[in-house]
Design a protein around this motif. Sequence first.
Motif, PDB file in Angstrom:
ATOM      1  N   VAL A 194       3.638  -1.108   3.780  1.00 54.28           N
ATOM      2  CA  VAL A 194       3.136   0.246   3.613  1.00 54.28           C
ATOM      3  C   VAL A 194       4.271   1.206   3.239  1.00 54.28           C
ATOM      4  CG1 VAL A 194       2.034   2.196   4.792  1.00 54.28           C
ATOM      5  CG2 VAL A 194       1.145  -0.121   5.129  1.00 54.28           C
ATOM      6  N   HIS A 195       4.002   2.053   2.259  1.00 53.01           N
ATOM      7  CA  HIS A 195       4.992   2.996   1.742  1.00 53.01           C
ATOM      8  C   HIS A 195       4.400   4.398   1.796  1.00 53.01           C
ATOM      9  CE1 HIS A 195       6.722  -0.682  -0.228  1.00 53.01           C
ATOM     10  NE2 HIS A 195       5.454  -0.995  -0.266  1.00 53.01           N
ATOM     11  N   GLU A 196       5.250   5.398   1.881  1.00 51.58           N
ATOM     12  CA  GLU A 196       4.771   6.773   1.990  1.00 51.58           C
ATOM     13  C   GLU A 196       4.979   7.544   0.691  1.00 51.58           C
ATOM     14  OE1 GLU A 196       5.562  10.058   5.263  1.00 51.58           O
ATOM     15  OE2 GLU A 196       5.876   8.027   6.053  1.00 51.58           O
ATOM     16  N   ASN A 197       3.885   7.979   0.099  1.00 57.08           N
ATOM     17  CA  ASN A 197       3.867   8.794  -1.124  1.00 57.08           C
ATOM     18  C   ASN A 197       4.363   8.083  -2.386  1.00 57.08           C
ATOM     19  OD1 ASN A 197       2.597  11.258  -0.353  1.00 57.08           O
ATOM     20  ND2 ASN A 197       4.391  11.709   0.886  1.00 57.08           N
ATOM     21  N   THR A 198       5.460   7.350  -2.281  1.00 54.83           N
ATOM     22  CA  THR A 198       5.889   6.519  -3.420  1.00 54.83           C
ATOM     23  C   THR A 198       6.242   5.141  -2.902  1.00 54.83           C
ATOM     24  OG1 THR A 198       8.109   7.373  -3.163  1.00 54.83           O
ATOM     25  CG2 THR A 198       6.752   8.420  -4.865  1.00 54.83           C
ATOM     26  N   PHE A 199       6.230   4.164  -3.786  1.00 52.52           N
ATOM     27  CA  PHE A 199       6.446   2.758  -3.393  1.00 52.52           C
ATOM     28  C   PHE A 199       7.853   2.584  -2.805  1.00 52.52           C
ATOM     29  CE2 PHE A 199       4.747  -1.586  -4.358  1.00 52.52           C
ATOM     30  CZ  PHE A 199       5.810  -2.301  -3.840  1.00 52.52           C
ATOM     31  N   VAL A 231       0.833  -1.204   0.000  1.00 55.80           N
ATOM     32  CA  VAL A 231       0.000   0.000   0.000  1.00 55.80           C
ATOM     33  C   VAL A 231       0.865   1.251   0.000  1.00 55.80           C
ATOM     34  CG1 VAL A 231      -1.762   1.329   1.244  1.00 55.80           C
ATOM     35  CG2 VAL A 231      -1.836  -1.169   1.274  1.00 55.80           C
ATOM     36  N   VAL A 232       0.597   2.133  -0.934  1.00 57.85           N
ATOM     37  CA  VAL A 232       1.268   3.425  -0.946  1.00 57.85           C
ATOM     38  C   VAL A 232       0.291   4.465  -0.375  1.00 57.85           C
ATOM     39  CG1 VAL A 232       2.467   5.160  -2.341  1.00 57.85           C
ATOM     40  CG2 VAL A 232       2.604   2.729  -2.969  1.00 57.85           C
ATOM     41  N   VAL A 245      -4.807   9.256  -0.054  1.00 58.69           N
ATOM     42  CA  VAL A 245      -5.215   8.290  -1.086  1.00 58.69           C
ATOM     43  C   VAL A 245      -4.362   7.041  -0.891  1.00 58.69           C
ATOM     44  CG1 VAL A 245      -5.374   7.792  -3.558  1.00 58.69           C
ATOM     45  CG2 VAL A 245      -5.878  10.099  -2.724  1.00 58.69           C
ATOM     46  N   LEU A 246      -5.031   5.898  -0.746  1.00 55.80           N
ATOM     47  CA  LEU A 246      -4.288   4.636  -0.630  1.00 55.80           C
ATOM     48  C   LEU A 246      -4.143   4.032  -2.024  1.00 55.80           C
ATOM     49  CD1 LEU A 246      -6.188   3.091   2.437  1.00 55.80           C
ATOM     50  CD2 LEU A 246      -4.093   4.471   2.460  1.00 55.80           C
ATOM     51  N   GLY A 247      -2.918   3.813  -2.436  1.00 53.97           N
ATOM     52  CA  GLY A 247      -2.668   3.113  -3.693  1.00 53.97           C
ATOM     53  C   GLY A 247      -2.454   1.644  -3.364  1.00 53.97           C
ATOM     54  N   VAL A 248      -3.450   0.831  -3.657  1.00 50.16           N
ATOM     55  CA  VAL A 248      -3.376  -0.581  -3.272  1.00 50.16           C
ATOM     56  C   VAL A 248      -2.762  -1.389  -4.416  1.00 50.16           C
ATOM     57  CG1 VAL A 248      -4.665  -2.584  -2.443  1.00 50.16           C
ATOM     58  CG2 VAL A 248      -5.372  -0.287  -1.759  1.00 50.16           C
ATOM     59  N   CYS A 249      -1.573  -1.909  -4.154  1.00 52.46           N
ATOM     60  CA  CYS A 249      -0.791  -2.631  -5.163  1.00 52.46           C
ATOM     61  C   CYS A 249      -0.685  -4.108  -4.780  1.00 52.46           C
ATOM     62  CB  CYS A 249       0.623  -2.066  -5.236  1.00 52.46           C
ATOM     63  SG  CYS A 249       0.701  -0.274  -5.406  1.00 52.46           S
ATOM     64  N   THR A 283       3.467   4.973 -12.561  1.00 48.99           N
ATOM     65  CA  THR A 283       4.655   5.825 -12.701  1.00 48.99           C
ATOM     66  C   THR A 283       4.629   6.942 -11.655  1.00 48.99           C
ATOM     67  OG1 THR A 283       4.658   5.334 -15.055  1.00 48.99           O
ATOM     68  CG2 THR A 283       5.955   7.234 -14.352  1.00 48.99           C
ATOM     69  N   ALA A 284       3.436   7.497 -11.418  1.00 46.16           N
ATOM     70  CA  ALA A 284       3.311   8.617 -10.471  1.00 46.16           C
ATOM     71  C   ALA A 284       3.757   8.232  -9.069  1.00 46.16           C
ATOM     72  CB  ALA A 284       1.871   9.121 -10.454  1.00 46.16           C
ATOM     73  N   ILE A 285       3.586   6.967  -8.707  1.00 43.30           N
ATOM     74  CA  ILE A 285       3.980   6.560  -7.346  1.00 43.30           C
ATOM     75  C   ILE A 285       5.111   5.525  -7.370  1.00 43.30           C
ATOM     76  CG2 ILE A 285       1.790   7.182  -6.210  1.00 43.30           C
ATOM     77  CD1 ILE A 285       0.996   4.196  -6.354  1.00 43.30           C
ATOM     78  N   ASP A 286       5.819   5.462  -8.498  1.00 40.83           N
ATOM     79  CA  ASP A 286       7.033   4.628  -8.599  1.00 40.83           C
ATOM     80  C   ASP A 286       6.823   3.153  -8.247  1.00 40.83           C
ATOM     81  OD1 ASP A 286       8.401   6.913  -9.293  1.00 40.83           O
ATOM     82  OD2 ASP A 286       9.222   7.256  -7.283  1.00 40.83           O
ATOM     83  N   VAL A 287       5.767   2.558  -8.765  1.00 40.56           N
ATOM     84  CA  VAL A 287       5.559   1.124  -8.506  1.00 40.56           C
ATOM     85  C   VAL A 287       6.567   0.339  -9.336  1.00 40.56           C
ATOM     86  CG1 VAL A 287       3.902  -0.786  -8.633  1.00 40.56           C
ATOM     87  CG2 VAL A 287       3.115   1.513  -8.023  1.00 40.56           C
ATOM     88  N   PRO A 288       7.369  -0.503  -8.705  1.00 40.04           N
ATOM     89  CA  PRO A 288       8.441  -1.205  -9.442  1.00 40.04           C
ATOM     90  C   PRO A 288       7.923  -2.360 -10.308  1.00 40.04           C
ATOM     91  CG  PRO A 288       8.442  -1.902  -7.141  1.00 40.04           C
ATOM     92  CD  PRO A 288       7.351  -0.861  -7.264  1.00 40.04           C
TER      93      PRO A 288
END
Lengths: 181, 181
Positions: free
Chosen positions: B176-181, A48-49, A81-85, A141-146
């Motif tokens: 859990v990550h902050e702002n970016t992964f 989660v970001v 905002v939670l980015g659920v990956c 890309t906006a949150i650098d998901v690898p």
Amino acid sequence: MAELFDLIQNRRSVRKYENKQIPENLLNQVLEAGRWAPSWHNFQCWEVVVVKDQTIKKKLQDAMPPKGNPSSKAIIQAPVVLGVCAKMESSGYFKGASTTKFGDWMMFDLGLFTQNICLTAHDLGLGTVIVGLYNHDQAKTAIDVPAGYELVVLIPLGYPAKQSTAPPRKQIKEFVHENTF
Amino acid sequence: MAELFDLIQNRRSVRKYENKQIPENLLNQVLEAGRWAPSWHNFQCWEVVVVKDQTIKKKLQDAMPPKGNPSSKAIIQAPVVLGVCAKMESSGYFKGASTTKFGDWMMFDLGLFTQNICLTAHDLGLGTVIVGLYNHDQAKTAIDVPAGYELVVLIPLGYPAKQSTAPPRKQIKEFVHENTF
């Protein structure tokens, strides 16, 4: 606190938020609820970001479809905002090979995880909305998901500014069958 | 009743069941909880087959993998098995076309639905286990799932004969990550 069924029935998709931060301890309770979700072989494929930075939230909003998403404004309005990956090729896999016809079960496990998040937020007086319609690669890309991970849903989280009414549900008899379909 | 977080944290996968029927009103409460799950565009792609017939349960058990599934016996022991199915090309679709890189979102929506089911069952003193590893096409045939639908998970439902301990979870900081992964 409310009874479970009340929470389940009265959780709504919240698309308008108050301009008010949420306390860290509430955010933590929401994440703890996700943490205890069940998952394929307990692999816990979720990541989660937690996005609070307005510049990054703007980039996430830019990934909404050109014709808009009814939750687009919520990405900016909500304090979090939670980015659920998900880690790919984990859920549903064994020794690197898919074990069922459905391939990667990450979507299923993220569904379990997300429902814990949304119910708990509602129980704490917070609103959420599950946002799935956007350009996922742009938002990644906006949150650098690898590589090896996917961003699946964005969940704005904050104090609801407006209560919405429940969209109607099918009756039990419309989706339940006895012994055979 | 218990607080939501207690329910979330103490729900376990139950693989041993008492030889005891469950009252229809409890079964209904469990299905009602599923009914109120959120879903893509409120499409509610879920369909549930409530299997009580021992002959059909045996056929479902026959679809477990040759090396077995730790939940295989539960399919027979539990008084009820829920066959959770989905209408295909509904969730994630608009006018017959997929709208995101993930194609069909039925797995995600069934995850949301399933978590409501499992939490509510636990709240009512019932046990569940989410069974995903089996020959889905063989099991589909056993319960006559028509074309255009998929059977995704089987959920045995009954009174737990044995409480199991919680498998360990990752710490918050591990996912859990902050702002970016």
